[in-house]
Design an enzyme around this catalytic site. Structure first.
Site, PDB file in Angstrom:
ATOM      1  N   ASP A   1       0.936  -1.198  -0.044  1.00 48.65           N
ATOM      2  CA  ASP A   1      -0.052   0.036   0.022  1.00 48.65           C
ATOM      3  C   ASP A   1       0.726   1.136   0.055  1.00 48.65           C
ATOM      4  O   ASP A   1       1.783   1.265   0.771  1.00 48.65           O
ATOM      5  CB  ASP A   1      -0.839   0.147   1.006  1.00 48.65           C
ATOM      6  CG  ASP A   1      -2.183   1.184   1.062  1.00 48.65           C
ATOM      7  OD1 ASP A   1      -3.189   0.462   0.915  1.00 48.65           O
ATOM      8  OD2 ASP A   1      -1.974   2.197   1.089  1.00 48.65           O
ATOM      9  N   ILE A   2       0.392   2.291  -0.821  1.00 43.90           N
ATOM     10  CA  ILE A   2       1.403   3.412  -0.901  1.00 43.90           C
ATOM     11  C   ILE A   2       1.198   4.577   0.316  1.00 43.90           C
ATOM     12  O   ILE A   2       2.245   5.048   0.688  1.00 43.90           O
ATOM     13  CB  ILE A   2       0.979   4.313  -2.404  1.00 43.90           C
ATOM     14  CG1 ILE A   2       1.778   5.208  -2.851  1.00 43.90           C
ATOM     15  CG2 ILE A   2      -0.570   5.104  -1.686  1.00 43.90           C
ATOM     16  CD1 ILE A   2       1.472   5.690  -4.047  1.00 43.90           C
TER      17      ILE A   2
ATOM     18  N   ASN B   1     -12.956  -3.463   2.135  1.00 36.70           N
ATOM     19  CA  ASN B   1     -13.895  -2.213   2.187  1.00 36.70           C
ATOM     20  C   ASN B   1     -14.887  -2.397   1.072  1.00 36.70           C
ATOM     21  O   ASN B   1     -14.579  -2.544  -0.162  1.00 36.70           O
ATOM     22  CB  ASN B   1     -13.393  -1.013   2.110  1.00 36.70           C
ATOM     23  CG  ASN B   1     -12.265  -0.742   3.708  1.00 36.70           C
ATOM     24  OD1 ASN B   1     -12.743  -1.210   4.640  1.00 36.70           O
ATOM     25  ND2 ASN B   1     -11.405  -0.187   3.610  1.00 36.70           N
TER      26      ASN B   1
ATOM     27  N   GLU C   1     -12.379   3.245  -0.999  1.00 37.72           N
ATOM     28  CA  GLU C   1     -11.843   4.534  -1.922  1.00 37.72           C
ATOM     29  C   GLU C   1     -11.451   4.112  -3.264  1.00 37.72           C
ATOM     30  O   GLU C   1     -11.572   5.101  -4.130  1.00 37.72           O
ATOM     31  CB  GLU C   1     -10.486   5.053  -1.217  1.00 37.72           C
ATOM     32  CG  GLU C   1     -10.731   5.815   0.289  1.00 37.72           C
ATOM     33  CD  GLU C   1      -9.485   5.850   0.945  1.00 37.72           C
ATOM     34  OE1 GLU C   1      -8.523   5.841   0.351  1.00 37.72           O
ATOM     35  OE2 GLU C   1      -9.535   6.317   2.154  1.00 37.72           O
ATOM     36  N   VAL C   2     -10.943   3.143  -3.436  1.00 37.82           N
ATOM     37  CA  VAL C   2     -10.461   2.401  -4.820  1.00 37.82           C
ATOM     38  C   VAL C   2     -11.634   1.459  -5.221  1.00 37.82           C
ATOM     39  O   VAL C   2     -11.649   0.454  -4.465  1.00 37.82           O
ATOM     40  CB  VAL C   2      -8.915   2.076  -5.039  1.00 37.82           C
ATOM     41  CG1 VAL C   2      -8.816   1.417  -6.200  1.00 37.82           C
ATOM     42  CG2 VAL C   2      -7.942   3.186  -4.353  1.00 37.82           C
TER      43      VAL C   2
ATOM     44  N   HIS D   1     -10.165  -5.187  -3.691  1.00 35.07           N
ATOM     45  CA  HIS D   1      -8.878  -5.674  -2.895  1.00 35.07           C
ATOM     46  C   HIS D   1      -8.856  -5.810  -1.463  1.00 35.07           C
ATOM     47  O   HIS D   1      -9.820  -5.503  -0.720  1.00 35.07           O
ATOM     48  CB  HIS D   1      -7.954  -4.329  -3.082  1.00 35.07           C
ATOM     49  CG  HIS D   1      -8.459  -3.090  -2.652  1.00 35.07           C
ATOM     50  ND1 HIS D   1      -9.536  -2.225  -3.110  1.00 35.07           N
ATOM     51  CD2 HIS D   1      -8.405  -2.497  -1.331  1.00 35.07           C
ATOM     52  CE1 HIS D   1      -9.882  -1.393  -2.406  1.00 35.07           C
ATOM     53  NE2 HIS D   1      -9.248  -1.250  -1.298  1.00 35.07           N
TER      54      HIS D   1
HETATM   55  P1  5GP Z   1      -9.828   1.161   0.295  1.00 27.45           P
HETATM   56  O1  5GP Z   1     -10.096   2.394   1.163  1.00 27.45           O
HETATM   57  O2  5GP Z   1     -10.354   1.420  -1.081  1.00 27.45           O
HETATM   58  O3  5GP Z   1     -10.154  -0.042   0.754  1.00 27.45           O
HETATM   59  O4  5GP Z   1      -8.171   1.508   0.226  1.00 27.45           O
HETATM   60  C1  5GP Z   1      -7.603   1.749  -0.850  1.00 27.45           C
HETATM   61  C2  5GP Z   1      -5.952   1.621  -0.647  1.00 27.45           C
HETATM   62  O5  5GP Z   1      -5.345   1.753  -1.816  1.00 27.45           O
HETATM   63  C3  5GP Z   1      -5.531   2.544   0.164  1.00 27.45           C
HETATM   64  O6  5GP Z   1      -4.884   2.180   1.631  1.00 27.45           O
HETATM   65  C4  5GP Z   1      -4.533   3.653  -0.477  1.00 27.45           C
HETATM   66  O7  5GP Z   1      -3.414   4.003   0.246  1.00 27.45           O
HETATM   67  C5  5GP Z   1      -4.070   2.771  -1.481  1.00 27.45           C
HETATM   68  N1  5GP Z   1      -3.720   3.074  -2.831  1.00 27.45           N
HETATM   69  C6  5GP Z   1      -4.514   4.136  -3.515  1.00 27.45           C
HETATM   70  N2  5GP Z   1      -3.548   4.366  -4.429  1.00 27.45           N
HETATM   71  C7  5GP Z   1      -2.643   3.754  -4.502  1.00 27.45           C
HETATM   72  C8  5GP Z   1      -1.529   3.610  -5.699  1.00 27.45           C
HETATM   73  O8  5GP Z   1      -1.475   4.254  -6.697  1.00 27.45           O
HETATM   74  N3  5GP Z   1      -0.644   2.735  -5.235  1.00 27.45           N
HETATM   75  C9  5GP Z   1      -0.666   1.887  -4.181  1.00 27.45           C
HETATM   76  N4  5GP Z   1       0.301   0.974  -3.871  1.00 27.45           N
HETATM   77  N5  5GP Z   1      -1.564   2.033  -3.207  1.00 27.45           N
HETATM   78  C10 5GP Z   1      -2.712   2.779  -3.454  1.00 27.45           C
END
Ligand code: 5GP
Ligand code: ZN
Length: 117
Positions: free
Chosen positions: A31-32, A87, A95-96, A100
């Site tokens: 995760d970034i 999530n 968020e994405v 995942h």
């Molecule tokens: P969500 O809230 O959708 O479950 O989490 C999305 C996750 O993706 C977040 O923890 C965020 O830091 C990670 N993320 C978002 N954009 C990128 C990216 O471009 N590269 C990586 N490695 N992680 C990302």
């Protein structure tokens, strides 16, 4: 595959990531913005929005996402336990919008961000 989806772009290699594991079906990468000392994501390469969008056609690949988690966690040094989080949707604080699974570990992943219970 979705053209603009950030995780599809990572899966295609168009956006760099710190890879943990890759095969023809799944990709795992760090995760970034880590919420724990070890924090990586496991994604199906196929674009699935979230678990609302999943059906039995995804059984094999989602089984693989779960089935890889323990081995990958161990390889990342998480030998005493880890958390997994998926999530889903707005209330689920997704968020994405490409399915995942977060794998979190380290001294105290219970205190990690991600709005965990
Ligand atoms: P969500 O809230 O959708 O479950 O989490 C999305 C996750 O993706 C977040 O923890 C965020 O830091 C990670 N993320 C978002 N954009 C990128 C990216 O471009 N590269 C990586 N490695 N992680 C990302
Ligand atoms: Zn996608």
């Amino acid at each position: 595959m979705s053209q603009d989806c950030i995780f599809c772009r990572i899966a295609r290699g168009e956006i760099p990531s710190r890879k943990v594991y890759e095969d023809e079906d799944v990709l795992a990468f760090h995760d970034i913005n880590p919420a724990a000392p070890v924090h990586f994501l496991i994604i199906p390469k196929v674009h699935v929005v979230n678990l609302y969008d999943a059906d039995m056609a995804h059984q094999a690949v989602l089984g693989k996402v779960l089935g890889m988690a323990g081995q990958l966690a161990r390889e990342q040094g998480l030998t005493d336990g880890f958390r997994t989080i998926i999530n889903n949707g707005r209330v689920g604080r997704q968020e994405v919008y490409h399915l995942h699974m977060h794998v979190l570990g380290g001294p105290d992943p219970l205190r990690s961000g991600l709005n965990t219970p």
